[in-house]
Design a protein around this motif. Structure first.
Motif, PDB file in Angstrom:
ATOM      1  N   GLU A  46     -34.649  -4.299  18.701  1.00  0.00           N
ATOM      2  CA  GLU A  46     -35.407  -3.056  18.543  1.00  0.00           C
ATOM      3  C   GLU A  46     -36.883  -3.268  18.870  1.00  0.00           C
ATOM      4  O   GLU A  46     -37.518  -2.421  19.507  1.00  0.00           O
ATOM      5  CB  GLU A  46     -35.257  -2.538  17.107  1.00  0.00           C
ATOM      6  CG  GLU A  46     -33.906  -1.925  16.790  1.00  0.00           C
ATOM      7  CD  GLU A  46     -33.660  -0.625  17.540  1.00  0.00           C
ATOM      8  OE1 GLU A  46     -34.639   0.102  17.813  1.00  0.00           O
ATOM      9  OE2 GLU A  46     -32.498  -0.348  17.876  1.00  0.00           O
ATOM     10  N   LYS A  83     -37.287  -3.597  22.582  1.00  0.00           N
ATOM     11  CA  LYS A  83     -37.114  -2.280  23.208  1.00  0.00           C
ATOM     12  C   LYS A  83     -38.388  -1.454  23.065  1.00  0.00           C
ATOM     13  O   LYS A  83     -38.841  -0.808  24.020  1.00  0.00           O
ATOM     14  CB  LYS A  83     -35.933  -1.550  22.563  1.00  0.00           C
ATOM     15  CG  LYS A  83     -35.728  -0.134  23.086  1.00  0.00           C
ATOM     16  CD  LYS A  83     -34.600   0.561  22.334  1.00  0.00           C
ATOM     17  CE  LYS A  83     -34.459   2.013  22.783  1.00  0.00           C
ATOM     18  NZ  LYS A  83     -33.386   2.720  22.024  1.00  0.00           N
ATOM     19  N   GLN A  84     -38.970  -1.489  21.869  1.00  0.00           N
ATOM     20  CA  GLN A  84     -40.189  -0.720  21.643  1.00  0.00           C
ATOM     21  C   GLN A  84     -41.346  -1.257  22.483  1.00  0.00           C
ATOM     22  O   GLN A  84     -42.158  -0.485  23.006  1.00  0.00           O
ATOM     23  CB  GLN A  84     -40.564  -0.757  20.158  1.00  0.00           C
ATOM     24  CG  GLN A  84     -41.740   0.137  19.785  1.00  0.00           C
ATOM     25  CD  GLN A  84     -41.494   1.592  20.136  1.00  0.00           C
ATOM     26  OE1 GLN A  84     -40.422   2.123  19.876  1.00  0.00           O
ATOM     27  NE2 GLN A  84     -42.475   2.238  20.732  1.00  0.00           N
ATOM     28  N   GLN A  85     -41.422  -2.563  22.626  1.00  0.00           N
ATOM     29  CA  GLN A  85     -42.465  -3.148  23.467  1.00  0.00           C
ATOM     30  C   GLN A  85     -42.337  -2.658  24.913  1.00  0.00           C
ATOM     31  O   GLN A  85     -43.337  -2.350  25.570  1.00  0.00           O
ATOM     32  CB  GLN A  85     -42.384  -4.676  23.415  1.00  0.00           C
ATOM     33  CG  GLN A  85     -42.858  -5.273  22.092  1.00  0.00           C
ATOM     34  CD  GLN A  85     -42.624  -6.765  22.031  1.00  0.00           C
ATOM     35  OE1 GLN A  85     -41.583  -7.260  22.450  1.00  0.00           O
ATOM     36  NE2 GLN A  85     -43.587  -7.504  21.498  1.00  0.00           N
ATOM     37  N   LEU A 100     -43.482   0.986  25.152  1.00  0.00           N
ATOM     38  CA  LEU A 100     -44.938   1.121  25.060  1.00  0.00           C
ATOM     39  C   LEU A 100     -45.617   0.737  26.374  1.00  0.00           C
ATOM     40  O   LEU A 100     -46.633   1.333  26.753  1.00  0.00           O
ATOM     41  CB  LEU A 100     -45.474   0.259  23.916  1.00  0.00           C
ATOM     42  CG  LEU A 100     -45.118   0.737  22.498  1.00  0.00           C
ATOM     43  CD1 LEU A 100     -45.619  -0.257  21.461  1.00  0.00           C
ATOM     44  CD2 LEU A 100     -45.690   2.125  22.221  1.00  0.00           C
ATOM     45  N   GLU A 160     -42.698   7.785  24.872  1.00  0.00           N
ATOM     46  CA  GLU A 160     -41.864   7.636  23.675  1.00  0.00           C
ATOM     47  C   GLU A 160     -42.504   6.597  22.766  1.00  0.00           C
ATOM     48  O   GLU A 160     -42.705   5.450  23.163  1.00  0.00           O
ATOM     49  CB  GLU A 160     -40.447   7.200  24.050  1.00  0.00           C
ATOM     50  CG  GLU A 160     -39.516   7.109  22.847  1.00  0.00           C
ATOM     51  CD  GLU A 160     -38.087   6.776  23.234  1.00  0.00           C
ATOM     52  OE1 GLU A 160     -37.327   6.333  22.362  1.00  0.00           O
ATOM     53  OE2 GLU A 160     -37.741   6.954  24.426  1.00  0.00           O
ATOM     54  N   ILE A 161     -42.848   7.032  21.564  1.00  0.00           N
ATOM     55  CA  ILE A 161     -43.482   6.139  20.590  1.00  0.00           C
ATOM     56  C   ILE A 161     -42.689   6.208  19.293  1.00  0.00           C
ATOM     57  O   ILE A 161     -42.382   7.294  18.795  1.00  0.00           O
ATOM     58  CB  ILE A 161     -44.946   6.545  20.312  1.00  0.00           C
ATOM     59  CG1 ILE A 161     -45.761   6.549  21.604  1.00  0.00           C
ATOM     60  CG2 ILE A 161     -45.577   5.595  19.290  1.00  0.00           C
ATOM     61  CD1 ILE A 161     -47.154   7.128  21.432  1.00  0.00           C
ATOM     62  N   PHE A 202     -41.224   3.532  15.693  1.00  0.00           N
ATOM     63  CA  PHE A 202     -41.053   2.204  15.112  1.00  0.00           C
ATOM     64  C   PHE A 202     -40.141   2.312  13.904  1.00  0.00           C
ATOM     65  O   PHE A 202     -40.285   3.215  13.078  1.00  0.00           O
ATOM     66  CB  PHE A 202     -42.393   1.594  14.697  1.00  0.00           C
ATOM     67  CG  PHE A 202     -42.260   0.175  14.202  1.00  0.00           C
ATOM     68  CD1 PHE A 202     -42.042  -0.857  15.095  1.00  0.00           C
ATOM     69  CD2 PHE A 202     -42.325  -0.107  12.851  1.00  0.00           C
ATOM     70  CE1 PHE A 202     -41.893  -2.161  14.649  1.00  0.00           C
ATOM     71  CE2 PHE A 202     -42.183  -1.398  12.392  1.00  0.00           C
ATOM     72  CZ  PHE A 202     -41.971  -2.435  13.299  1.00  0.00           C
ATOM     73  N   HIS A 203     -39.210   1.386  13.834  1.00  0.00           N
ATOM     74  CA  HIS A 203     -38.240   1.378  12.737  1.00  0.00           C
ATOM     75  C   HIS A 203     -38.520   0.192  11.822  1.00  0.00           C
ATOM     76  O   HIS A 203     -38.613  -0.944  12.277  1.00  0.00           O
ATOM     77  CB  HIS A 203     -36.816   1.270  13.295  1.00  0.00           C
ATOM     78  CG  HIS A 203     -35.766   1.091  12.238  1.00  0.00           C
ATOM     79  ND1 HIS A 203     -35.391   2.109  11.384  1.00  0.00           N
ATOM     80  CD2 HIS A 203     -35.029   0.009  11.888  1.00  0.00           C
ATOM     81  CE1 HIS A 203     -34.462   1.660  10.560  1.00  0.00           C
ATOM     82  NE2 HIS A 203     -34.228   0.382  10.843  1.00  0.00           N
ATOM     83  N   ALA A 230     -48.045   3.156  14.730  1.00  0.00           N
ATOM     84  CA  ALA A 230     -47.208   4.088  15.497  1.00  0.00           C
ATOM     85  C   ALA A 230     -47.526   5.529  15.117  1.00  0.00           C
ATOM     86  O   ALA A 230     -47.600   6.416  15.979  1.00  0.00           O
ATOM     87  CB  ALA A 230     -45.733   3.786  15.248  1.00  0.00           C
ATOM     88  N   GLN A 248     -49.225  -2.265  20.338  1.00  0.00           N
ATOM     89  CA  GLN A 248     -48.628  -3.357  21.113  1.00  0.00           C
ATOM     90  C   GLN A 248     -49.021  -4.722  20.541  1.00  0.00           C
ATOM     91  O   GLN A 248     -48.189  -5.628  20.437  1.00  0.00           O
ATOM     92  CB  GLN A 248     -49.075  -3.270  22.576  1.00  0.00           C
ATOM     93  CG  GLN A 248     -48.390  -2.174  23.378  1.00  0.00           C
ATOM     94  CD  GLN A 248     -48.875  -2.136  24.818  1.00  0.00           C
ATOM     95  OE1 GLN A 248     -50.072  -1.993  25.079  1.00  0.00           O
ATOM     96  NE2 GLN A 248     -47.951  -2.277  25.755  1.00  0.00           N
ATOM     97  N   LEU A 266     -47.110  -5.357  17.398  1.00  0.00           N
ATOM     98  CA  LEU A 266     -45.707  -5.684  17.676  1.00  0.00           C
ATOM     99  C   LEU A 266     -45.544  -7.127  18.149  1.00  0.00           C
ATOM    100  O   LEU A 266     -44.493  -7.740  17.935  1.00  0.00           O
ATOM    101  CB  LEU A 266     -45.129  -4.725  18.716  1.00  0.00           C
ATOM    102  CG  LEU A 266     -44.788  -3.318  18.210  1.00  0.00           C
ATOM    103  CD1 LEU A 266     -44.192  -2.483  19.332  1.00  0.00           C
ATOM    104  CD2 LEU A 266     -43.825  -3.381  17.040  1.00  0.00           C
TER     105      LEU A 266
END
Length: 222
Positions: free
Chosen positions: A79, A82-84, A87, A109-110, A112-113, A163, A196, A199
């Motif tokens: 996850e 994927k978020q990196q 971003l 798309e921003i 964070f889980h 986020a 970023q 993360l």
């Protein structure tokens, strides 16, 4: 009857007969001393057995908890990666809004889980005093793992805050609203770049915790 059922009672009685001379006195004193030593030994054995059982239960529970947390760590790492990636694309989109001419279309798309780690067994081991009866090396091993978990969760909370801050400019936007101008896009980009950076820290802590989990589970395989 098991040793757990033995309840030692220190019950000292004076001699029932008159003491005649030093010999009788010393004999009674020796008898009382031996009785006290036996009672104290039994009490110590019962307490030792209780502590041993407490440590055994704590270690089994902590092992299961660490195994459970470890099983979900790979999903968390996926996850984060994927978020990196998303971003990075967001930054490309924002740079497009800052350029001339602007692109006709752009998507962002921003998100964070925050992952949850179980720590009930760790807190229970602390509150019951089980850690105090463990060998120092074992207690330190558990402490290091849960300390890293705490660091990771704290880093996740900061990332979630970043986020939210990055999303703030879009909270009340509608589809018909114009795209951000260069200054707005640059301000949003700055916020995303902070996310970023956070993360990167989360990613590093996840990988570090993964190594600690693997090392522990390999050393304590059932």
């Amino acid at each position: 009857m098991s040793i757990d059922e033995v309840v030692p009672v220190l019950d000292v009685h004076p001699p029932h007969e008159a003491v005649h001379g030093w010999r009788d006195f010393l004999l009674h004193l020796l008898t009382i001393t031996i009785g006290l030593l036996i009672a104290l030994s039994l009490e110590g054995m019962v307490e030792w057995e209780h502590h041993r059982h407490l440590v055994h239960e704590a270690e089994a529970s902590l092992h299961a908890e660490i195994k459970s947390n470890s099983d979900g760590l790979q999903k968390m790492l996926t996850e984060v990666e994927k978020q990196q990636s998303l971003l990075k694309q967001d930054v490309v989109t924002l740079k497009g809004f800052m350029a001339k001419p602007k692109p006709k279309h752009g998507t962002m798309e921003i998100g964070f889980h925050i992952s949850n780690f179980d720590s009930v067994s760790w807190k229970t081991a602390q509150s019951t005093g089980a850690l105090a009866y463990m060998p120092y090396g074992k207690a330190q091993e558990f402490a290091e793992i849960y300390s890293t978990q705490d660091e990771l969760q704290a880093a996740e909370q900061v990332a979630a805050r970043d986020a939210i801050i990055s999303l703030a400019p879009f909270m009340n936007s509608e589809e018909k609203d114009p795209d951000p101008d260069a200054a707005e896009a640059n301000a949003i980009k700055d916020k995303i770049e902070v996310l970023q950076g956070q993360l990167l820290l989360v990613d590093s802590l996840v990988k570090g915790l993964d190594q600690e989990y693997k090392k522990f589970l390999a050393a304590h395989s059932e």
